[in-house]
Design a protein around this motif. Structure first.
Motif, PDB file in Angstrom:
ATOM      1  N   TRP A  81      10.298 -50.721  19.908  1.00 29.12           N
ATOM      2  CA  TRP A  81       9.249 -50.226  20.784  1.00 29.12           C
ATOM      3  C   TRP A  81       8.016 -49.918  19.937  1.00 29.12           C
ATOM      4  O   TRP A  81       8.096 -49.156  18.979  1.00 29.12           O
ATOM      5  CB  TRP A  81       9.700 -48.961  21.503  1.00 29.12           C
ATOM      6  N   PHE A 130       7.858 -46.859  28.576  1.00 25.97           N
ATOM      7  CA  PHE A 130       8.993 -46.468  27.738  1.00 25.97           C
ATOM      8  C   PHE A 130      10.253 -46.304  28.580  1.00 25.97           C
ATOM      9  O   PHE A 130      11.364 -46.622  28.143  1.00 25.97           O
ATOM     10  CB  PHE A 130       8.684 -45.172  26.983  1.00 25.97           C
ATOM     11  N   LEU A 147      11.800 -47.232  16.841  1.00 27.51           N
ATOM     12  CA  LEU A 147      10.842 -46.606  17.748  1.00 27.51           C
ATOM     13  C   LEU A 147       9.590 -46.165  17.006  1.00 27.51           C
ATOM     14  O   LEU A 147       9.659 -45.330  16.093  1.00 27.51           O
ATOM     15  CB  LEU A 147      11.475 -45.385  18.427  1.00 27.51           C
ATOM     16  N   VAL A 158       9.319 -40.911  22.635  1.00 25.25           N
ATOM     17  CA  VAL A 158      10.363 -41.467  21.769  1.00 25.25           C
ATOM     18  C   VAL A 158      11.211 -40.366  21.142  1.00 25.25           C
ATOM     19  O   VAL A 158      12.363 -40.592  20.763  1.00 25.25           O
ATOM     20  CB  VAL A 158       9.782 -42.374  20.653  1.00 25.25           C
TER      21      VAL A 158
END
Length: 274
Positions: A81, A130, A147, A158
């Protein structure tokens, strides 16, 4: 990207903005996020990927991309991510080195909107994406989850997930209206991604930041390594080499006891993104 892909991407992004508004920086409502994401977090932690969280003013995206390439070369499945995106919103959803397909995102987006509307829950642009990402993680079940923090660390979405190792790439004054105006206050926000008895790696050339972090780590029994002060790694202020050095150290924490030394260099990994 083809013109057709660009049109699809713009249409998809427009749908997201119609639902949650445009992306903007603001202080997250972390306690609310804990409740909204609790089911997703529980599912992910039950199957147990190795989670790496990377914060920092600059270099966190590049470090994440280098690290992702290393794990893929090792044959380890990954999900990554990162934010923000540059060309395509799909840049935030990287699974085994590939952008996720539009249809997968679209299917989960529609289901997520229905789910959140039933509970009268409002998320920001970043938080909603997310949310979608974590649903994709549950579907794909990667062995390693990388992340990149969006803003700060302590209150970023996160940070809802426990991490096996935290990394902070650099500290400078950014978003001072949210993170504070001093290096101490900004560092404190980014140190929020660490966990008591956990692991932390940094690359601080500042003695002041190193000493503050060392004191914090002793207090919370964090295993702390700074590549500049502890390991005396000098990279002549080359940001790509710094990112690469951090990525190598993080990877080493995954392969504890593995004596295999892979020659991961900028030449065989390519330049990092972000």
């Amino acid at each position: 990207m083809t013109s057709e892909q660009v049109d699809i991407d713009r249409s998809f992004e427009s749908d997201i903005e119609d639902y949650v508004g445009m992306e903007q920086f603001k202080t997250p409502q972390f306690d609310q996020l804990k409740l909204v994401f609790s089911g997703l977090i529980e599912e992910i932690e039950n199957y147990g990927p190795y989670i790496i969280t990377i914060a920092g003013t600059n270099g966190k995206g590049g470090t994440a991309h280098y690290l992702n390439k290393m794990f893929l070369k090792d044959g380890i499945s990954t999900s990554m991510w990162t934010s923000p995106h540059i060309v395509s919103i799909r840049e935030r959803f990287i699974f085994n080195g590939q952008l996720i397909d539009y249809q997968s995102i679209e299917n989960i987006r529609k289901k997520s909107e229905i789910e959140l509307e039933k509970e009268d829950i409002k998320l920001t642009y970043y938080e909603f994406l997310f949310f979608i990402f974590l649903k994709l993680v549950i579907r794909n079940r990667p062995k390693v989850l990388i992340l990149e923090v969006g803003l700060g660390g302590r209150l970023d979405a996160v940070n809802l997930l426990h991490c096996n190792i935290a990394a902070i790439t650099s500290i400078s004054r950014d978003h001072t209206d949210i993170l504070g105006k001093t290096y101490r206050s900004i560092l404190k926000e980014k140190l929020g991604i660490t966990r008591p008895n956990g692991k932390l790696v940094t690359f601080f050339e500042s003695q002041y930041l190193f000493e503050l972090t060392k004191k914090y780590s002793l207090k919370f029994k964090i295993s702390y390594i700074d590549l500049f002060h502890n390991e005396k790694i000098m990279v002549e202020n080359n940001f790509q080499n710094k990112n690469l050095a951090l990525a190598k150290k993080i990877r080493a924490s995954f392969f504890v006891g593995d004596k295999k030394k892979n020659d991961y260099s900028i030449e065989n990994l390519g330049t990092s993104q972000g």
